[in-house]
Design a protein around this motif. Sequence first.
Motif, PDB file in Angstrom:
ATOM      1  N   THR A  53      58.136 -19.578-129.400  1.00  0.00           N
ATOM      2  CA  THR A  53      57.113 -20.392-130.067  1.00  0.00           C
ATOM      3  C   THR A  53      56.096 -21.060-129.132  1.00  0.00           C
ATOM      4  OG1 THR A  53      58.664 -22.254-130.095  1.00  0.00           O
ATOM      5  CG2 THR A  53      58.576 -20.852-132.051  1.00  0.00           C
ATOM      6  N   PRO A  54      56.411 -21.300-127.829  1.00  0.00           N
ATOM      7  CA  PRO A  54      55.377 -21.896-126.969  1.00  0.00           C
ATOM      8  C   PRO A  54      54.077 -21.098-126.941  1.00  0.00           C
ATOM      9  CG  PRO A  54      57.489 -22.081-125.882  1.00  0.00           C
ATOM     10  CD  PRO A  54      57.709 -21.246-127.113  1.00  0.00           C
TER      11      PRO A  54
ATOM     12  N   LEU B 133      47.778 -27.640-118.904  1.00  0.00           N
ATOM     13  CA  LEU B 133      49.011 -27.021-119.395  1.00  0.00           C
ATOM     14  C   LEU B 133      50.041 -26.891-118.276  1.00  0.00           C
ATOM     15  CD1 LEU B 133      49.303 -23.965-121.756  1.00  0.00           C
ATOM     16  CD2 LEU B 133      50.690 -24.088-119.700  1.00  0.00           C
ATOM     17  N   VAL B 134      49.614 -26.364-117.130  1.00  0.00           N
ATOM     18  CA  VAL B 134      50.543 -26.187-116.009  1.00  0.00           C
ATOM     19  C   VAL B 134      51.114 -27.534-115.579  1.00  0.00           C
ATOM     20  CG1 VAL B 134      50.742 -25.475-113.596  1.00  0.00           C
ATOM     21  CG2 VAL B 134      49.448 -24.068-115.206  1.00  0.00           C
ATOM     22  N   LEU B 135      50.249 -28.536-115.455  1.00  0.00           N
ATOM     23  CA  LEU B 135      50.716 -29.867-115.064  1.00  0.00           C
ATOM     24  C   LEU B 135      51.686 -30.427-116.093  1.00  0.00           C
ATOM     25  CD1 LEU B 135      50.525 -32.331-113.174  1.00  0.00           C
ATOM     26  CD2 LEU B 135      48.569 -33.107-114.531  1.00  0.00           C
ATOM     27  N   GLY B 136      51.352 -30.275-117.378  1.00  0.00           N
ATOM     28  CA  GLY B 136      52.214 -30.805-118.428  1.00  0.00           C
ATOM     29  C   GLY B 136      53.603 -30.191-118.406  1.00  0.00           C
ATOM     30  N   VAL B 137      53.678 -28.875-118.218  1.00  0.00           N
ATOM     31  CA  VAL B 137      54.982 -28.204-118.188  1.00  0.00           C
ATOM     32  C   VAL B 137      55.776 -28.613-116.952  1.00  0.00           C
ATOM     33  CG1 VAL B 137      56.127 -25.966-118.015  1.00  0.00           C
ATOM     34  CG2 VAL B 137      54.183 -26.252-119.573  1.00  0.00           C
TER      35      VAL B 137
ATOM     36  N   SER C 213      53.396 -30.776-122.514  1.00  0.00           N
ATOM     37  CA  SER C 213      54.635 -31.147-121.819  1.00  0.00           C
ATOM     38  C   SER C 213      55.870 -30.874-122.666  1.00  0.00           C
ATOM     39  CB  SER C 213      54.586 -32.628-121.423  1.00  0.00           C
ATOM     40  OG  SER C 213      54.655 -33.462-122.569  1.00  0.00           O
ATOM     41  N   LYS C 214      55.681 -30.743-123.976  1.00  0.00           N
ATOM     42  CA  LYS C 214      56.820 -30.468-124.851  1.00  0.00           C
ATOM     43  C   LYS C 214      57.377 -29.067-124.654  1.00  0.00           C
ATOM     44  CE  LYS C 214      55.299 -33.712-128.427  1.00  0.00           C
ATOM     45  NZ  LYS C 214      54.889 -33.892-129.845  1.00  0.00           N
ATOM     46  N   PHE C 215      56.618 -28.203-123.961  1.00  0.00           N
ATOM     47  CA  PHE C 215      57.117 -26.854-123.698  1.00  0.00           C
ATOM     48  C   PHE C 215      58.116 -26.827-122.549  1.00  0.00           C
ATOM     49  CE2 PHE C 215      52.586 -25.705-125.090  1.00  0.00           C
ATOM     50  CZ  PHE C 215      52.945 -25.756-126.424  1.00  0.00           C
ATOM     51  N   ALA C 216      58.237 -27.922-121.805  1.00  0.00           N
ATOM     52  CA  ALA C 216      59.109 -27.956-120.628  1.00  0.00           C
ATOM     53  C   ALA C 216      60.564 -28.161-121.045  1.00  0.00           C
ATOM     54  CB  ALA C 216      58.665 -29.064-119.686  1.00  0.00           C
ATOM     55  N   GLU C 217      61.405 -27.291-120.577  1.00  0.00           N
ATOM     56  CA  GLU C 217      62.843 -27.459-120.774  1.00  0.00           C
ATOM     57  C   GLU C 217      63.539 -27.764-119.454  1.00  0.00           C
ATOM     58  OE1 GLU C 217      64.378 -24.057-122.767  1.00  0.00           O
ATOM     59  OE2 GLU C 217      63.187 -24.390-124.592  1.00  0.00           O
ATOM     60  N   THR C 218      63.131 -27.076-118.398  1.00  0.00           N
ATOM     61  CA  THR C 218      63.699 -27.324-117.070  1.00  0.00           C
ATOM     62  C   THR C 218      62.640 -27.749-116.059  1.00  0.00           C
ATOM     63  OG1 THR C 218      63.402 -25.018-116.351  1.00  0.00           O
ATOM     64  CG2 THR C 218      65.439 -25.554-117.523  1.00  0.00           C
ATOM     65  N   GLY C 219      61.351 -27.609-116.429  1.00  0.00           N
ATOM     66  CA  GLY C 219      60.280 -27.913-115.486  1.00  0.00           C
ATOM     67  C   GLY C 219      60.026 -26.801-114.494  1.00  0.00           C
ATOM     68  N   SER C 220      60.588 -25.641-114.751  1.00  0.00           N
ATOM     69  CA  SER C 220      60.427 -24.509-113.843  1.00  0.00           C
ATOM     70  C   SER C 220      59.062 -23.859-114.036  1.00  0.00           C
ATOM     71  CB  SER C 220      61.524 -23.477-114.100  1.00  0.00           C
ATOM     72  OG  SER C 220      61.243 -22.260-113.446  1.00  0.00           O
ATOM     73  N   PRO C 221      58.457 -23.359-112.933  1.00  0.00           N
ATOM     74  CA  PRO C 221      57.187 -22.625-113.083  1.00  0.00           C
ATOM     75  C   PRO C 221      57.307 -21.404-113.989  1.00  0.00           C
ATOM     76  CG  PRO C 221      57.547 -23.237-110.787  1.00  0.00           C
ATOM     77  CD  PRO C 221      58.811 -23.576-111.525  1.00  0.00           C
ATOM     78  N   ALA C 222      58.517 -20.889-114.155  1.00  0.00           N
ATOM     79  CA  ALA C 222      58.713 -19.719-115.014  1.00  0.00           C
ATOM     80  C   ALA C 222      58.420 -20.040-116.477  1.00  0.00           C
ATOM     81  CB  ALA C 222      60.148 -19.201-114.875  1.00  0.00           C
ATOM     82  N   GLU C 223      58.427 -21.316-116.839  1.00  0.00           N
ATOM     83  CA  GLU C 223      58.156 -21.705-118.221  1.00  0.00           C
ATOM     84  C   GLU C 223      56.663 -21.779-118.518  1.00  0.00           C
ATOM     85  OE1 GLU C 223      62.047 -24.486-119.180  1.00  0.00           O
ATOM     86  OE2 GLU C 223      60.248 -25.427-118.330  1.00  0.00           O
ATOM     87  N   VAL C 224      55.831 -21.515-117.537  1.00  0.00           N
ATOM     88  CA  VAL C 224      54.396 -21.690-117.688  1.00  0.00           C
ATOM     89  C   VAL C 224      53.720 -20.478-118.302  1.00  0.00           C
ATOM     90  CG1 VAL C 224      52.244 -21.962-116.394  1.00  0.00           C
ATOM     91  CG2 VAL C 224      54.205 -23.394-115.851  1.00  0.00           C
ATOM     92  N   TRP C 225      54.198 -19.269-118.002  1.00  0.00           N
ATOM     93  CA  TRP C 225      53.418 -18.070-118.309  1.00  0.00           C
ATOM     94  C   TRP C 225      53.258 -17.833-119.809  1.00  0.00           C
ATOM     95  CZ3 TRP C 225      55.276 -13.758-120.926  1.00  0.00           C
ATOM     96  CH2 TRP C 225      56.652 -13.660-121.070  1.00  0.00           C
ATOM     97  N   GLN C 226      54.289 -18.115-120.597  1.00  0.00           N
ATOM     98  CA  GLN C 226      54.166 -17.880-122.039  1.00  0.00           C
ATOM     99  C   GLN C 226      53.103 -18.782-122.684  1.00  0.00           C
ATOM    100  OE1 GLN C 226      58.099 -18.242-123.684  1.00  0.00           O
ATOM    101  NE2 GLN C 226      58.782 -16.264-122.899  1.00  0.00           N
ATOM    102  N   PRO C 227      53.151 -20.111-122.443  1.00  0.00           N
ATOM    103  CA  PRO C 227      52.075 -20.944-122.988  1.00  0.00           C
ATOM    104  C   PRO C 227      50.699 -20.569-122.460  1.00  0.00           C
ATOM    105  CG  PRO C 227      53.933 -22.303-122.318  1.00  0.00           C
ATOM    106  CD  PRO C 227      54.211 -20.926-121.830  1.00  0.00           C
TER     107      PRO C 227
END
Length: 348
Positions: free
Chosen positions: A56-57, A92-96, A139-153
């Motif tokens: 969903t992100p 977005l990157v900063l928020g995640v 920032s709500k897309f962050a689960e671990t704060g890993s850069p890997a969580e950035v690409w989908q959003p």
Amino acid sequence: MQNDDSPAAATPPVPAGSAEPQARDEPSFKRLLLLSAICVLVAGGLLFWLSRMWGTPVLSAGYIGLMFLAPAVRILNLKGMVAATGWAMAILVLGVLIGTFGPWVQLGGVVLTALGQGLFVVSGSAGLNRSPASLVGFSKFAETGSPAEVWQPLIGLSIGAAAIIILGLIAFGSGKKTVKAAPLSERLFYGGGLAIGSAVLTVIWTVAGLGGLGYALLVFCLVYAFDSGKVIHNSRIRVFGAILGVVTSVLVSWLLSSWQPALIAVFMICGILALASLLNKQEFWFVVFLVAAVVHLAEITPGKSAWDSGVEHIFGVLGAAAVAVALHCVAVPLHNRILKPAIAAHTA
């Protein structure tokens, strides 16, 4: 300080002795409604399809990005829109990346994005608003704060940005606009005021343990205008519009609580009407549908009743407007007595 998001101010003054250029015909509301429907449905369909594979992100970031960049299509040219898209991606990157570090770290990001937003003031208009609110949303897309969580959003945001840029080119010829940046001192003054108000709201909401910080920041950004003369006007029009949007969405959520497809349909219809109203400069109805679609219906979560969510959002409206008006009462005398004379002395 000049105009906030009044598209009419985006046209630079005509030099003395020059022929006034032929004004571009404004598209009708029906045309803007059709273009908005195509934009939202096509982009939304693609984002929904990708979200089935990637999560969903993708969908949420695309929707946030589309609405975040929508006000800019009447103000910025194509180059400015590309820069605004890059700014949205940076937010977005900063928020995640800071999303898991808690509200006090997030406070620094809120201040930074508010200051940066001031740099997008051109031709007497704020090309962007809602940067701090978008940071909280991303920032709500962050689960671990890993850069890997950035690409989908980021993919979702890119699709939303592409859709709104294409819409702007078709409806307003965004690539042909001539824009002029406001004096740096004016841009920093606006960004500084936005940063102070956003920080105050973040601290209050954090200390009090309140929910809906992103919504309160959204309303504050809508009310606190680059044009100081519009703050009181915005506090009336947009506060009433936001409250009407919350009340309407509470009623809709209560009536359709057991019929999820109908809620999704209402969400999409409100998104289309919000975009069309914004492009047609109908700010009251833009706020009504924006609140109903992007904020309230999207934020009602299992375990929280529509009524509880509605009360929370109305409190956010009133609190944000109060901070914006109070800041306005302090900032205007400071601007007129100190900053404006200093600029005049420097340019003399």
